[in-house]
Design a protein around this motif. Sequence first.
Motif, short mmCIF file in Angstrom:
data_model
loop_
_atom_site.label_atom_id
_atom_site.label_comp_id
_atom_site.label_asym_id
_atom_site.label_seq_id
_atom_site.Cartn_x
_atom_site.Cartn_y
_atom_site.Cartn_z
N PHE A 110 0.84 -1.20 0.00
CA PHE A 110 0.00 0.00 0.00
C PHE A 110 0.87 1.25 0.00
O PHE A 110 2.05 1.21 0.36
CB PHE A 110 -0.95 0.03 1.21
CG PHE A 110 -0.23 0.19 2.53
CD1 PHE A 110 0.11 -0.92 3.29
CD2 PHE A 110 0.12 1.45 3.01
CE1 PHE A 110 0.79 -0.78 4.49
CE2 PHE A 110 0.79 1.60 4.21
CZ PHE A 110 1.12 0.48 4.96
N LEU A 111 0.25 2.32 -0.38
CA LEU A 111 0.87 3.64 -0.38
C LEU A 111 -0.22 4.61 0.06
O LEU A 111 -1.36 4.50 -0.38
CB LEU A 111 1.37 3.95 -1.78
CG LEU A 111 1.93 5.31 -2.16
CD1 LEU A 111 2.78 5.15 -3.42
CD2 LEU A 111 0.84 6.33 -2.46
N ALA A 125 2.90 7.30 3.89
CA ALA A 125 3.33 5.97 4.33
C ALA A 125 3.32 5.01 3.16
O ALA A 125 2.51 5.14 2.23
CB ALA A 125 2.42 5.44 5.43
N THR A 126 4.23 4.06 3.20
CA THR A 126 4.19 2.92 2.30
C THR A 126 4.43 1.68 3.16
O THR A 126 4.95 1.77 4.27
CB THR A 126 5.27 2.95 1.21
OG1 THR A 126 6.57 2.92 1.84
CG2 THR A 126 5.16 4.19 0.34
N GLY A 127 4.05 0.54 2.63
CA GLY A 127 4.27 -0.68 3.39
C GLY A 127 3.47 -1.82 2.81
O GLY A 127 3.14 -1.82 1.62
#
Lengths: 162, 162, 162
Positions: A110-111, A125-127
Amino acid sequence: MAAIDLASAGLQSRLAQLNADYARALDDDRMEEWPGFFSDPCLYLITTADNHRHGYTAGIVYADSEGMLRDRVAALREANVYERQAYRHVIGLPAVRGEADGVVRAETAFLVVRIMRDGRMDLFATGRYLDVLVDEGGALRFRERVVVCDNNRFDTLLAIPL
Amino acid sequence: MAAIDLASAGLQSRLAQLNADYARALDDDRMEEWPGFFSDPCLYLITTADNHRHGYTAGIVYADSEGMLRDRVAALREANVYERQAYRHVIGLPAVRGEADGVVRAETAFLVVRIMRDGRMDLFATGRYLDVLVDEGGALRFRERVVVCDNNRFDTLLAIPL
Amino acid sequence: MAAIDLASAGLQSRLAQLNADYARALDDDRMEEWPGFFSDPCLYLITTADNHRHGYTAGIVYADSEGMLRDRVAALREANVYERQAYRHVIGLPAVRGEADGVVRAETAFLVVRIMRDGRMDLFATGRYLDVLVDEGGALRFRERVVVCDNNRFDTLLAIPL
């Protein structure tokens, strides 16, 4: 609990729909619907890549029941942290990891972009989501959603659901 | 080589799963698994939009066999370029382009965010994958993956697989 | 107008393919193909989250027929606004909202990166597509595509299709 149909086309599509609905609820600020995406009990954890790699179970956010998720929403509503900016989740393609004991494991990148009231946008955020899913009466729900953020440092705003 | 089922729901889902698995392998730093996504021989090319538009076949990175892909991984491991930052691929929806002679053509947009150790994030690359896929024993593999980056300038770090 | 197959795997995949094709046409600068994604008459509207929330029907861009879409493309070609930068759409997972009266409603998040000729990239726009879709001879087309941008301020370049 019903068995999950593992035919890949059907499961991929259900995961896509679930993730899209989840992101819409958050980005539309319909936070009160967010706990409904989880089974009860559940595990919802926001953690960092470093903590996850080292096996630390402590996270920035932790909830293990629908009640705890609801409490978090109530706290956020009181704190009004949502008022000054908007967020946009862009969720990647889900990867089905496998099935065992009636649950499905999946992982999805996700971003999240943050949009300030003055129009500035930044990468917030990314992850990846590490999910354990169950079928409850025809609806996929998260038994676990561990949110592993790539970024190891956060400001306090990370209290919002991801 | 098996025929690829072109029923769109099934193929779209398989492409989604393949791209998600590919991105996970790279972002999890499981680079040694990366050559396994390709058939042998293959074509893996990283190029720029300008070069691609002009039909130049030279790229920033070029490999035409599993051995060359493995050599690249070994070189990257020696150079340790992965140690200081992390990457997150967010892969768009795959577009099936068509089928001919037992292979499938697809095209998929991507975006890569770079996450520095100090927490800064930036847009590292965007572009599209131009893919030619074959079915090998039930697994989709890339006979060709041409990575066309929108950005026409790169720093040396682009040596990492995209 | 044919009935739309609502079996979720098939519809999700068709929406994924449609959105991927749509994004490719724009990012490849094949703007002349863009009106063909719409039924005629149609509604294409670019608006902001604030305007949409308040129910304002005025938008930054408005078209209600294929002719108006074609006029817009012609105007953009004359103005040459495309020449100095490129764009990359990364489209999220489609959410099917439901079906009524032979049309399907869907909602999909998007993110657009702008790539300058000197290589700089920035987040150009994020938002969501609110779509009403019909099946015309086996092809899904947009009867409505309302583009709700998260960002409430734009520079003049937003005249490009999103």
